[in-house]
Enzyme design. Structure first.
Site, PDB file in Angstrom:
ATOM      1  N   LEU A  20       0.853  -1.200   0.000  1.00  0.00           N
ATOM      2  CA  LEU A  20       0.000   0.000   0.000  1.00  0.00           C
ATOM      3  C   LEU A  20       0.881   1.239   0.000  1.00  0.00           C
ATOM      4  O   LEU A  20       1.900   1.271   0.696  1.00  0.00           O
ATOM      5  CB  LEU A  20      -0.819   0.068   1.291  1.00  0.00           C
TER       6      LEU A  20
ATOM      7  N   GLU B 287     -11.029   1.443   6.217  1.00  0.00           N
ATOM      8  CA  GLU B 287     -10.773   0.347   7.170  1.00  0.00           C
ATOM      9  C   GLU B 287      -9.575   0.674   8.051  1.00  0.00           C
ATOM     10  O   GLU B 287      -8.701   1.417   7.627  1.00  0.00           O
ATOM     11  CB  GLU B 287     -10.409  -0.941   6.399  1.00  0.00           C
TER      12      GLU B 287
ATOM     13  N   LYS C 129      -5.957   0.149   9.416  1.00  0.00           N
ATOM     14  CA  LYS C 129      -4.772  -0.512   8.882  1.00  0.00           C
ATOM     15  C   LYS C 129      -4.152  -1.307  10.026  1.00  0.00           C
ATOM     16  O   LYS C 129      -3.591  -0.748  10.961  1.00  0.00           O
ATOM     17  CB  LYS C 129      -3.781   0.514   8.336  1.00  0.00           C
TER      18      LYS C 129
ATOM     19  N   ASP D 120      -1.849  -3.574  12.231  1.00  0.00           N
ATOM     20  CA  ASP D 120      -0.396  -3.734  12.323  1.00  0.00           C
ATOM     21  C   ASP D 120      -0.075  -5.170  12.713  1.00  0.00           C
ATOM     22  O   ASP D 120       0.224  -5.475  13.858  1.00  0.00           O
ATOM     23  CB  ASP D 120       0.147  -2.740  13.360  1.00  0.00           C
TER      24      ASP D 120
ATOM     25  N   GLU E 110      -5.010 -10.346   8.047  1.00  0.00           N
ATOM     26  CA  GLU E 110      -3.882  -9.972   8.880  1.00  0.00           C
ATOM     27  C   GLU E 110      -3.975 -10.768  10.184  1.00  0.00           C
ATOM     28  O   GLU E 110      -5.052 -10.854  10.784  1.00  0.00           O
ATOM     29  CB  GLU E 110      -4.018  -8.470   9.150  1.00  0.00           C
TER      30      GLU E 110
ATOM     31  N   TYR F 254      -9.801  -8.951   5.049  1.00  0.00           N
ATOM     32  CA  TYR F 254     -10.310  -7.751   4.382  1.00  0.00           C
ATOM     33  C   TYR F 254     -10.363  -7.824   2.862  1.00  0.00           C
ATOM     34  O   TYR F 254     -10.770  -6.853   2.230  1.00  0.00           O
ATOM     35  CB  TYR F 254      -9.501  -6.509   4.813  1.00  0.00           C
TER      36      TYR F 254
ATOM     37  N   LYS G 107     -10.084   2.926   0.482  1.00  0.00           N
ATOM     38  CA  LYS G 107     -10.111   2.088  -0.718  1.00  0.00           C
ATOM     39  C   LYS G 107     -11.220   2.532  -1.660  1.00  0.00           C
ATOM     40  O   LYS G 107     -12.353   2.764  -1.193  1.00  0.00           O
ATOM     41  CB  LYS G 107     -10.358   0.619  -0.329  1.00  0.00           C
TER      42      LYS G 107
ATOM     43  N   LYS H  78      -1.613   7.281   7.313  1.00  0.00           N
ATOM     44  CA  LYS H  78      -0.932   6.865   8.543  1.00  0.00           C
ATOM     45  C   LYS H  78      -1.257   7.813   9.706  1.00  0.00           C
ATOM     46  O   LYS H  78      -1.363   9.023   9.508  1.00  0.00           O
ATOM     47  CB  LYS H  78       0.584   6.855   8.319  1.00  0.00           C
TER      48      LYS H  78
ATOM     49  N   CYS I  99      18.999  -6.712  45.816  1.00  0.00           N
ATOM     50  CA  CYS I  99      17.606  -6.278  45.670  1.00  0.00           C
ATOM     51  C   CYS I  99      17.500  -4.803  46.067  1.00  0.00           C
ATOM     52  O   CYS I  99      17.979  -4.421  47.139  1.00  0.00           O
ATOM     53  CB  CYS I  99      16.710  -7.138  46.560  1.00  0.00           C
TER      54      CYS I  99
ATOM     55  N   CYS J  26      15.300  -4.823  49.626  1.00  0.00           N
ATOM     56  CA  CYS J  26      15.769  -5.358  50.911  1.00  0.00           C
ATOM     57  C   CYS J  26      17.280  -5.507  50.964  1.00  0.00           C
ATOM     58  O   CYS J  26      17.832  -5.780  52.027  1.00  0.00           O
ATOM     59  CB  CYS J  26      15.105  -6.705  51.193  1.00  0.00           C
TER      60      CYS J  26
ATOM     61  N   CYS K 169      14.768 -11.886  43.697  1.00  0.00           N
ATOM     62  CA  CYS K 169      15.092 -11.674  45.100  1.00  0.00           C
ATOM     63  C   CYS K 169      14.386 -12.818  45.818  1.00  0.00           C
ATOM     64  O   CYS K 169      13.173 -12.991  45.678  1.00  0.00           O
ATOM     65  CB  CYS K 169      14.539 -10.333  45.577  1.00  0.00           C
TER      66      CYS K 169
ATOM     67  N   CYS L 267      11.042  -9.743  51.897  1.00  0.00           N
ATOM     68  CA  CYS L 267      11.399  -8.517  51.167  1.00  0.00           C
ATOM     69  C   CYS L 267      10.191  -7.569  51.111  1.00  0.00           C
ATOM     70  O   CYS L 267       9.112  -7.958  50.652  1.00  0.00           O
ATOM     71  CB  CYS L 267      11.850  -8.893  49.758  1.00  0.00           C
TER      72      CYS L 267
HETATM   73  S1  IVH Z   1      -5.227  -3.620   1.536  1.00  0.00           S
HETATM   74  C1  IVH Z   1      -4.389  -4.457  -2.711  1.00  0.00           C
HETATM   75  N1  IVH Z   1      -6.260  -3.311   3.901  1.00  0.00           N
HETATM   76  O1  IVH Z   1      -0.733  -3.038   5.318  1.00  0.00           O
HETATM   77  C2  IVH Z   1      -4.636  -4.535  -1.268  1.00  0.00           C
HETATM   78  N2  IVH Z   1      -3.940  -3.795   3.754  1.00  0.00           N
HETATM   79  O2  IVH Z   1       1.545  -1.333   4.551  1.00  0.00           O
HETATM   80  C3  IVH Z   1      -3.545  -3.944  -0.464  1.00  0.00           C
HETATM   81  N3  IVH Z   1      -2.826  -3.956   5.927  1.00  0.00           N
HETATM   82  O3  IVH Z   1       0.709  -5.229   3.027  1.00  0.00           O
HETATM   83  C4  IVH Z   1      -3.693  -4.165   0.974  1.00  0.00           C
HETATM   84  N4  IVH Z   1      -4.601  -3.567   7.153  1.00  0.00           N
HETATM   85  O4  IVH Z   1      -0.550  -6.241   4.993  1.00  0.00           O
HETATM   86  C5  IVH Z   1      -5.138  -3.571   3.197  1.00  0.00           C
HETATM   87  N5  IVH Z   1      -7.335  -3.018   5.932  1.00  0.00           N
HETATM   88  C6  IVH Z   1      -6.221  -3.280   5.243  1.00  0.00           C
HETATM   89  C7  IVH Z   1      -4.978  -3.523   5.859  1.00  0.00           C
HETATM   90  C8  IVH Z   1      -3.848  -3.764   5.079  1.00  0.00           C
HETATM   91  C9  IVH Z   1      -3.301  -3.831   7.163  1.00  0.00           C
HETATM   92  C10 IVH Z   1      -1.409  -4.224   5.633  1.00  0.00           C
HETATM   93  C11 IVH Z   1      -1.195  -5.130   4.476  1.00  0.00           C
HETATM   94  C12 IVH Z   1      -0.239  -4.394   3.561  1.00  0.00           C
HETATM   95  C13 IVH Z   1       0.349  -3.388   4.477  1.00  0.00           C
HETATM   96  C14 IVH Z   1       0.869  -2.208   3.707  1.00  0.00           C
END
Ligand code: IVH
Length: 678
Positions: free
Chosen positions: A84, A115, A117, A119, A179, A231, A294, A318, A412, A415, A430, A435
């Site tokens: 992405l 959506e 993102k 981690d 994910e 997703y 998206k 981000k 420690c 104590c 300890c 203690c």
């Molecule tokens: S869509 C074509 N949706 O973020 C589709 N990715 O930094 C591309 N990720 O590699 C991905 N949440 O692993 C999509 N809701 C979400 C996501 C998501 C996390 C991850 C995904 C991607 C990475 C990119």
């Protein structure tokens, strides 16, 4: 027995277990108790043992993990698994929109799905005729690694779709993308458990999830609290799938996949931007590093093509960085309940995402050594939700030379006793049972909500009591007198009276709370509950043999050993004597003994609980009902007498209505108890 086994029963059990697993792990709304689930699973395993050839690849028994692998096989993805592009502010998003509008006029009218993102780690899941057959990592986007057995252990991953008999039709072959994550709550719980056991804690949810998926032994993966969220549909054959992202999410959800609830459909780009701007990473139950916008129409998104590895039809917005650098001023150490010593960073205060951070965890002494972290270093730290801020790395390039190497303390900090670093363990301990720091942690645990629940006895008072020498063990709490408290700073008549009353009231707590409060290593609330139903009081429990405890369901040799060791300890035996002398000696009625329960106000009545009650937690409500002779079950059935109804009830409410089962509010329950007691 095997002659009576039928294949129909076997398949019926599989279907049931999948459904109840889904209710629990995907919907968070179980309709049967854990006990009932385990009974069904045990029955399934017994049938599989008698008829190994019946065992289905998608049987719930297969979630326990398979034989270890020597290496992971490679999997070529059916289409490239793209990444992405990133945007860091609103202007980046508007520029992206303008760019794709220039490429395709249809973008002007386009709607969006937004959506979180996630981690975590991308996974690609293959279903053949509805059965989960293969799962892979992203790898380089073209070829990933086959981690099927590891993925199979994730409870929220459906082994068969659709989960419901009347769910949508599934294409013959379906490949979805999602994910794998660890929720913040699960991560905290996992580390708390490891800390209690004196084991190395994990650094952060993402690394832990990644490490867990890379295990060659899936039985190890099965022990980690991994969760899945999907997703996208990567590929399908024979059959129809939705043509928008928004409908794809609903479709995946209807098939039984876990999908992030916080996604939204936005008619305009402004709405999508507003949705992102209004999202707060701290409010998600899992770590998110941004939001993804998206283009909703999938054919338009497809037609927009890719730049490098980034699809043009989606962009990650981000969140402002939750990692920053600051100076490591010092390294402190704290003493845990079991005597384990853990280091923490004392930082030059720094703001991360609106919160000022002064301390961060350094995990353990090996971590400091492995990363060569020195006092005076600039360090990169991260904060995410309720997870304690943690140090990621030192920035070695900008060292001035004045930084000071660190070695673990020899004694420690509380104590002064010499610390012990058992062979093959990362932790330093300890071992002085007197203690003060350990005593403080022990007392904090004893009075906490999950144990004796002594309201008004907070951390500060615990410190005061220990420092003033008034309390030397948990039993001393029950010997406190008002004049003792009046000597403490901040204690007036009223505060002292309240505390004495609260301590007094806690004498009536049931046995399992007292057992939890003892702080026996490896014995949490669940184990304490089980011990209290087996042994009527602390005396009988203290006489139990290792074999006897080990034979109890859910108890292994380590737990049994730890219990025996606790009761064999001379200091602990003195504490028990003192508790008994002070009349803190709850006696649980044996379960079979219904003689007395027959006289209790709720005897013979069965309750089901749903929703959030105004003052009682579910456990407390269950305890209240059971203490009055009633029974609480996990699902509505013909035997249910009342539904105890709170706010935002689950599906049990509808089920109860269907069966005309009367509902009770928390107040009405208390009234019922009063009426029946009269
Ligand atoms: S869509 C074509 N949706 O973020 C589709 N990715 O930094 C591309 N990720 O590699 C991905 N949440 O692993 C999509 N809701 C979400 C996501 C998501 C996390 C991850 C995904 C991607 C990475 C990119």
């Amino acid at each position: 027995m095997s002659s009576k086994d039928s294949k129909t029963e076997y398949h019926f059990l599989i279907e049931h277990l999948h459904y109840h697993n889904y209710r629990y792990h995907v919907l968070n709304d179980p309709v049967i108790s854990d006990y009932e689930f385990d009974q069904k699973l045990n029955r399934l395993k017994a049938i599989e043992e008698a008829h190994p050839d019946w065992t289905m690849p998608d049987s719930p028994s297969q979630r326990a993990g398979a034989e270890p692998l020597s290496q992971f096989n490679k999997v070529t993805h059916p289409v490239p698994i793209l990444s992405l592009g990133n945007a860091f502010d609103e202007q980046d998003i508007r520029d992206w929109h303008a760019r794709i509008m220039r490429l395709d006029e249809r973008v002007r009218e386009a709607e969006f799905t937004v959506e979180p993102k996630l981690d975590g780690l991308t996974v690609v899941l293959h279903y053949q005729d509805g059965t989960f057959v293969q799962g892979a990592t992203r790898g380089n986007g073209e070829v990933g690694e086959d981690i099927t057995e590891n993925l199979r252990t994730i409870k929220s991953l459906p082994l068969h779709i659709p989960i419901k008999t009347k769910g949508p039709k599934v294409p013959e072959s379906l490949v979805v993308r999602g994910e794998v994550i660890i929720t913040k709550a699960d991560f905290i719980q996992l580390n708390e458990r490891l800390e209690k056991e004196g084991k190395k804690t994990y650094l952060n949810p993402r690394n832990t999830a990644a490490g867990s998926l890379r295990q060659l032994d899936s039985k190890i993966t099965a022990q980690r609290p991994l969760t899945l969220l999907v997703y996208a549909i990567v590929n399908h054959q024979d059959g129809e799938v939705p043509d928008t992202q928004w409908e794809t999410l609903s479709y995946l959800k209807a098939l039984g996949f876990p999908v992030a609830e916080s996604s939204q459909h936005c008619k305009t780009l402004d709405d999508a931007i507003a949705m992102c701007n209004n999202s707060d990473p701290d409010t998600f139950p899992f770590e998110v590093d941004g939001m993804v916008i998206k283009v909703d129409k999938l054919n338009l998104s497809q037609d927009l093509g890719v730049v490098g590895k980034d699809p043009r039809g989606a962009i990650a917005y981000k969140f402002p960085a939750m990692s920053v650098t600051t100076k490591l001023m010092d390294i402190g150490v704290k003493v845990g309940r079991t005597g384990v010593i853990t280091p923490y960073a004392v930082l030059q205060p720094v703001e991360i995402g609106g919160v000022v951070v002064r301390h961060a965890t350094l995990h353990n002494f090996d971590f400091i050594n492995d990363k060569d972290i020195r006092i005076g270093d600039r360090v990169l730290i991260k904060r995410a939700g309720e997870v304690i801020p943690y140090v990621i790395d030192p920035i070695k390039d900008i060292r001035s030379g004045d930084e000071v190497r660190y070695s673990p303390p020899a004694n420690c900090p509380s104590c002064g006793d010499p610390l012990v670093n058992p062979k093959d363990e990362v932790a330093y301990f300890c071992t002085n049972s007197a203690c003060p720091a350990q005593l403080i942690r022990n007392l904090e645990h004893f009075v906490s909500r999950e144990a004796m629940d002594i309201v008004g006895l907070g951390v500060n008072t615990v410190h005061q009591l220990v420092e003033a020498g008034l309390v030397k063990d948990i039993a001393d709490l029950y010997r406190l007198e008002k004049p003792d408290l009046l000597k403490l700073e901040g204690f007036g008549e009223k505060k002292a009276d309240n505390l004495i009353t609260a301590i007094e009231q806690s004498r009536a707590q049931p046995l399992h709370r007292l057992v939890t409060g003892l702080g026996i290593r490896l014995v949490g609330q669940v184990a304490a509950q089980a011990l209290s139903t087996h042994y009527p009081d602390l005396h009988t429990l203290s006489m139990a043999s290792k074999e006897e405890i080990e034979a109890m369901e859910g108890f292994g040799p380590n737990m049994a050993e730890s219990i025996i060791a606790w009761f064999n300890n001379k200091d602990n035996q003195l504490i028990l004597d003192k508790l008994k002398d002070s009349d803190v000696w709850p006696v649980e009625k044996p379960q079979e003994d219904v003689g007395d329960a027959g006289n209790l106000p709720l005897a013979g009545l069965t309750f089901v609980i749903t929703g959030t009650l105004p003052t009682l937690s579910r456990t407390e409500a269950k305890e209240l009902i059971e203490s009055k002779g009633g029974k609480v079950t996990g699902s509505v059935s013909g035997n249910t007498d009342y539904l105890l109804l709170g706010e935002n009830p689950g599906s049990k409410f509808a089920q109860a209505q269907k069966r005309d089962i009367p509902t009770l509010s928390e107040d009405a329950l208390r009234q019922l108890i009063n009426e029946k007691s009269a």
